[in-house]
Every structure is written in structure tokens, then in C-alpha cells.
Design an enzyme around this catalytic site. Structure first.
Site: not given
Length: 306
Positions: A95, A99, A109, A111-112, A148, A178, A261
Site C-alpha cells: 500500500s 503527498h 494512492h 494498493n494491491v 485513465h 458526508h 491489531g
């Protein structure tokens, strides 16, 4: 149908982490990743966290590998899949979050990951997931189209509808309910992938991992030396607040890591080093900042824009 090969997945993920870090260090020129090896003890796994801080191009960049084990999956994983309850699990993944310093370079970002959940006397349940997405502060059409195009290229060998499906999934997932707004211009998102068997699913995951740098590097090169003022920096810090809100409220990886954890420092390295909030603020109509909302934070067919 071939059985899952966890060792092959691990070897690929470690190689992917190495390759991405090397490419980012070449972009940076004035900074290197610091490596932090960690172990959870008791045969519960560990990981290899790499973080670059205070660079000329990246204020903070993190590329994490983790391989963790547990006796049971947390509520975030079993809520929609009750068949996973009572199974032990292994989870492997890379991951990363970038920035950038320059507000004209987008945050990114990727992630695999691979999960397998097992129970004595029953067939294992396994799947791949991942994707990549782009979060610009000041939008550029050519960047969005290129991003893309690379996402489509990653999916193309696996079916004509795969890109469209994963693009929509990304648009739907990286959405701040939100705020009623997308996090950025999207990209790819997929989960629960096991259709076609292990080899086919593994190939797709590798294709997505391989295309991240191909998608991101040209954008960074185009934007990293653009001049900017405090106005653009302030807007970047404000928009970073949206990134923080999503990661702490909605992100599955963050929730999974904390609920199992996981190592808090590695999980929360995705957060930016500087961020700001303003009460009830909105950009002036017709300003460069308002263009982000009016043009880029609206899901669209960016391939058609080319």
C-alpha cells in the site's frame, strides 16, 4: 483450477515495493526511503515500511509491505461475508500514498493485496483486491486522461468491461458521503477477485501494480517544477483535509489494520504531514480552485475527453 501460492504473491509484492521505491527516488533526486522492518511476534507476521520525508518533490511518501496472520478476521471483513467467521487468515499487500510538495502535483494512492481465510476440513476462501486513484488539487485534463488511459491499459487483457466496472467501483468507493463529493478523479478499485482461478486473478493484480508508476510518473514530471504561491499551498492543505477524513472514516484498509491489531505507525503513514481545515469555506466562483469542484470532482468518462 490452480491452488493459491502465497509465496509467489509475497515475492511479487516485495519486488513491486522495491521497484516503486526506486522509481520514486529517481523522481525525487534529493531523498531516499528509510526502511523500518517490524514483526508482530508469535508467528503473526510483520512487514517492511518505507517512508521518504522532507524531499523536494514529496513532503511525505510511504510504500508499505505487510504480511500478517490471525486466528479470526475482524468485523470489517466479516460484516458482509459471514462465511469468513471462525476462519484463520493471512493477508499480504503493498500500500502506498504520495503527498507531494507542489500543489500542482496530485496526491496518489495505490494498493494491491491478497487474502486467504482457512478452516480445517473446508476449502480455503481467497481473493485479490487493489487499485489506484488520483487526488489532484488543481486539475489538468491531460493528466486525467493519461491516468485513465493507463488504468484502461492495465485492465484491457482481462476483458472489455473490466476497466469500466473497476472505474465505477473506484468512483463509488472513494466518495465522501458526508461531503457529497468524490475524493479525486478516481482510477481503479476491485475486491473479492477470484473469478477465473488463482493464475488469472494474480495476473490482473500484477498488471494493476505494474501500471501505477506508468500512470503517475509522467504527471509528476510535468508538474513538479511549476511555480506556486502561498494561495495554492493553502488550498492544497485544505483539500488534504478531505483525504484525512476519508482515510479515518471510510477506508477499509485503515479499519482492517487497526481492528486486527496492526502496526499503527505503518497504517497511519498514509496521512499527510501538514493539513488544515476551514469552517464552511468554499472557493470563489470562477477561480482556479473552483474548477476542481466544477470540472474534476465529477465522475466522467475521461477516455472520451481524449
Amino acid at each position: 483450477m490452480s491452488a493459491p501460492n502465497i509465496q509467489r504473491v509475497k515475492e511479487y509484492l516485495l519486488s513491486l515495493q522495491d521497484g516503486i521505491c526506486s522509481s520514486l527516488e529517481a523522481l525525487e533526486g534529493n531523498g531516499v526511503f528509510k526502511e523500518d522492518l517490524w514483526d508482530r511476534g508469535g508467528n503473526s507476521g510483520g512487514g517492511r515500511t518505507r517512508v521518504l520525508e522532507g524531499g523536494d518533490v514529496f513532503e511525505q511518501a510511504g510504500v508499505n509491505f505487510s504480511h500478517v496472520r490471525g486466528d479470526s478476521l475482524p468485523a470489517s471483513a466479516t460484516q458482509h461475508r459471514p462465511e469468513l467467521a471462525g476462519r484463520n487468515f493471512e493477508a499480504l499487500g503493498v500500500s502506498l500514498v504520495m503527498h507531494p510538495r507542489n500543489p500542482y502535483v496530485p496526491t496518489s494512492h495505490a494498493n494491491v493485496r491478497f487474502f486467504i481465510a482457512e478452516k480445517e476440513g473446508e476449502e480455503p476462501i481467497w481473493w485479490f483486491g487493489g487499485g489506484f486513484d488520483l487526488t489532484p488539487y488543481y486539475g489538468f485534463k491531460e493528466d486525467a486522461v493519461h491516468w485513465h488511459q493507463q488504468a484502461q491499459e492495465a485492465c484491457e487483457p482481462f476483458g472489455e468491461n473490466v476497466y469500466a466496472e473497476y472505474k465505477k467501483w473506484c468512483d463509488d468507493y472513494f466518495f465522501l458521503k458526508h461531503r457529497n463529493e468524490p475524493r479525486g478523479i478516481g482510477g481503479l478499485f476491485f475486491d473479492d477477485l477470484n473469478a477465473g482461478g488463482f493464475e488469472r486473478s494474480f495476473e490482473l493484480m500484477q498488471s494493476v501494480g505494474h501500471h501505477f508508476i506508468k500512470a503517475y510518473e509522467p504527471i509528476v514530471m510535468r508538474r513538479k517544477d511549476m511555480p506556486f504561491t502561498q494561495r495554492e499551498k493553502d488550498f492544497q492543505l485544505y483539500r488534504r483535509g478531505r483525504y484525512v477524513e476519508f482515510n479515518l472514516v471510510y477506508d477499509r484498509g485503515t479499519l482492517f489494520g487497526l481492528q486486527t491489531g496492526g502496526r499503527t505507525e505503518s497504517i497511519l503513514m498514509s496521512l499527510p504531514p501538514q493539513v488544515s481545515w476551514r469552517y464552511n469555506w468554499s472557493p470563489e466562483r470562477g477561480s482556479p480552485e473552483s474548477e476542481l469542484y466544477d470540472v474534476f470532482l465529477k465522475p466522467k468518462d475521461w477516455l472520451a475527453e481524449s
